[in-house]
Design an enzyme around this catalytic site. Sequence first.
Site, PDB file in Angstrom:
ATOM      1  N   GLY A  30      40.530  33.996  43.405  1.00 30.39           N
ATOM      2  CA  GLY A  30      40.034  33.976  42.042  1.00 30.39           C
ATOM      3  C   GLY A  30      39.099  35.136  41.763  1.00 30.39           C
ATOM      4  O   GLY A  30      39.094  36.138  42.473  1.00 30.39           O
ATOM      5  N   ALA A  31      38.291  34.991  40.681  1.00 29.93           N
ATOM      6  CA  ALA A  31      37.438  36.096  40.212  1.00 29.93           C
ATOM      7  C   ALA A  31      38.287  37.351  40.058  1.00 29.93           C
ATOM      8  O   ALA A  31      37.940  38.428  40.545  1.00 29.93           O
ATOM      9  CB  ALA A  31      36.262  36.315  41.154  1.00 29.93           C
ATOM     10  N   LEU A  32      39.392  37.202  39.359  1.00 29.33           N
ATOM     11  CA  LEU A  32      40.392  38.273  39.283  1.00 29.33           C
ATOM     12  C   LEU A  32      39.860  39.478  38.520  1.00 29.33           C
ATOM     13  O   LEU A  32      39.106  39.356  37.561  1.00 29.33           O
ATOM     14  CB  LEU A  32      41.662  37.755  38.619  1.00 29.33           C
ATOM     15  CG  LEU A  32      42.359  36.542  39.262  1.00 29.33           C
ATOM     16  CD1 LEU A  32      43.703  36.294  38.600  1.00 29.33           C
ATOM     17  CD2 LEU A  32      42.520  36.716  40.769  1.00 29.33           C
ATOM     18  N   HIS A  54      43.531  42.807  41.286  1.00 27.52           N
ATOM     19  CA  HIS A  54      44.467  41.682  41.318  1.00 27.52           C
ATOM     20  C   HIS A  54      45.574  41.869  40.285  1.00 27.52           C
ATOM     21  O   HIS A  54      46.737  41.515  40.522  1.00 27.52           O
ATOM     22  CB  HIS A  54      43.731  40.367  41.036  1.00 27.52           C
ATOM     23  CG  HIS A  54      42.686  40.019  42.045  1.00 27.52           C
ATOM     24  ND1 HIS A  54      41.345  40.105  41.777  1.00 27.52           N
ATOM     25  CD2 HIS A  54      42.778  39.589  43.334  1.00 27.52           C
ATOM     26  CE1 HIS A  54      40.654  39.723  42.834  1.00 27.52           C
ATOM     27  NE2 HIS A  54      41.504  39.409  43.797  1.00 27.52           N
ATOM     28  N   GLN A  75      37.272  31.007  55.954  1.00 26.05           N
ATOM     29  CA  GLN A  75      37.010  32.421  56.227  1.00 26.05           C
ATOM     30  C   GLN A  75      35.581  32.840  55.893  1.00 26.05           C
ATOM     31  O   GLN A  75      35.266  34.027  55.899  1.00 26.05           O
ATOM     32  CB  GLN A  75      38.013  33.308  55.488  1.00 26.05           C
ATOM     33  CG  GLN A  75      37.922  33.266  53.975  1.00 26.05           C
ATOM     34  CD  GLN A  75      39.150  33.879  53.332  1.00 26.05           C
ATOM     35  OE1 GLN A  75      40.260  33.320  53.414  1.00 26.05           O
ATOM     36  NE2 GLN A  75      38.985  35.032  52.703  1.00 26.05           N
ATOM     37  N   GLY A 102      46.538  43.609  48.735  1.00 30.75           N
ATOM     38  CA  GLY A 102      45.921  44.891  48.455  1.00 30.75           C
ATOM     39  C   GLY A 102      45.570  45.669  49.705  1.00 30.75           C
ATOM     40  O   GLY A 102      45.151  45.100  50.722  1.00 30.75           O
ATOM     41  N   LYS A 144      43.028  47.528  49.959  1.00 34.47           N
ATOM     42  CA  LYS A 144      41.583  47.577  50.164  1.00 34.47           C
ATOM     43  C   LYS A 144      41.200  46.729  51.379  1.00 34.47           C
ATOM     44  O   LYS A 144      40.336  47.113  52.162  1.00 34.47           O
ATOM     45  CB  LYS A 144      40.829  47.088  48.935  1.00 34.47           C
ATOM     46  CG  LYS A 144      39.302  47.228  49.088  1.00 34.47           C
ATOM     47  CD  LYS A 144      38.560  46.728  47.887  1.00 34.47           C
ATOM     48  CE  LYS A 144      38.464  45.216  47.873  1.00 34.47           C
ATOM     49  NZ  LYS A 144      37.568  44.710  48.953  1.00 34.47           N
ATOM     50  N   VAL A 167      42.706  49.791  43.916  1.00 31.75           N
ATOM     51  CA  VAL A 167      42.357  50.173  42.544  1.00 31.75           C
ATOM     52  C   VAL A 167      40.857  50.450  42.504  1.00 31.75           C
ATOM     53  O   VAL A 167      40.061  49.676  43.036  1.00 31.75           O
ATOM     54  CB  VAL A 167      42.724  49.058  41.543  1.00 31.75           C
ATOM     55  CG1 VAL A 167      42.323  49.448  40.121  1.00 31.75           C
ATOM     56  CG2 VAL A 167      44.229  48.779  41.617  1.00 31.75           C
ATOM     57  N   ARG A 196      33.237  40.881  44.675  1.00 33.08           N
ATOM     58  CA  ARG A 196      31.824  40.868  45.028  1.00 33.08           C
ATOM     59  C   ARG A 196      31.020  41.950  44.303  1.00 33.08           C
ATOM     60  O   ARG A 196      29.786  41.940  44.371  1.00 33.08           O
ATOM     61  CB  ARG A 196      31.665  41.008  46.547  1.00 33.08           C
ATOM     62  CG  ARG A 196      32.101  39.750  47.313  1.00 33.08           C
ATOM     63  CD  ARG A 196      31.831  39.886  48.801  1.00 33.08           C
ATOM     64  NE  ARG A 196      31.971  38.607  49.495  1.00 33.08           N
ATOM     65  CZ  ARG A 196      33.094  38.162  50.053  1.00 33.08           C
ATOM     66  NH1 ARG A 196      34.183  38.911  49.997  1.00 33.08           N
ATOM     67  NH2 ARG A 196      33.139  36.991  50.666  1.00 33.08           N
TER      68      ARG A 196
END
Length: 274
Positions: free
Chosen positions: A28-30, A34, A58, A145, A147, A174, A185
């Site tokens: 979430g927190a797209l 994303h 995690q 991703g 990243k 991105v 974050r």
Amino acid sequence: MKVVSSRPALAAARAEATGTVAVVMTMGALHEGHAALLSAARAEADTVLLTIFVNPLQFGPNEDFDRYPRTLDDDLALARSIGVDVAFTPPREVMYPHGEPLVRVNPGPAGELYEGASRPGFFHGVLTVVNKLFQLTRPDLAYFGEKDYQQLGLIRAMVRDFDLPIDVRGVPTVREADGLALSSRNRYLAPAERASALTLARALRSGAAAASSGADAVAAGLAVFAAVPEVKLDYLVLTDPLLGPAPARGPARLLTAAWVGATRLIDNVEVQLP
């Protein structure tokens, strides 16, 4: 777009899916990173399935599970705008109906390095939830991703070693216009911290530009961090593209993690060693 949160509802939606099915797994927190994953899936698959689940396995005992951003309404709006077909938003008791799993996926030696060394058990939790979601969604394609480069490599290794019939595809990182890699974050960062966070991207660019050898690449990156003492470096390492030892020549990957205030960020960049 169908929004489902139970296993039976997901199974029914998956049974109705036609053609090639793609999954994009998120916490979430797209953001636009994303969105790039979802857009890549939408361009290549007949059915796109998004999962949103903040995976407790995690997070370490002193990490940010409780304050991790949860923005479900905004996430679903973004998914609808891209044309996602199914969003799976399970609560914890749906993902782990018997409590914390007794058996977890072991990431092997490569999972104990870098992120795995700094966050013990992290990749055990990541691979366990990814494997569970693979079983529940049964995708043909899965998008992750670059990243999270070490995570991407370990997921590919798990799919290969467990003979899962899934094509795992990486999507380039991105970035903001100033080079900061997009991350959920980043919203933790105060304005001054956000400026300091650019140190990661600057260090990676300097390392890639100085890559007449692997040692030169690492030294150039370390010099950038040394000039910004408020950014606390965790690691800066050069590996081969498969996360093994750095090669003498050819393609490599420069990976870093650092603390900016109370926020831990990661980033990486491709490096070509002449």
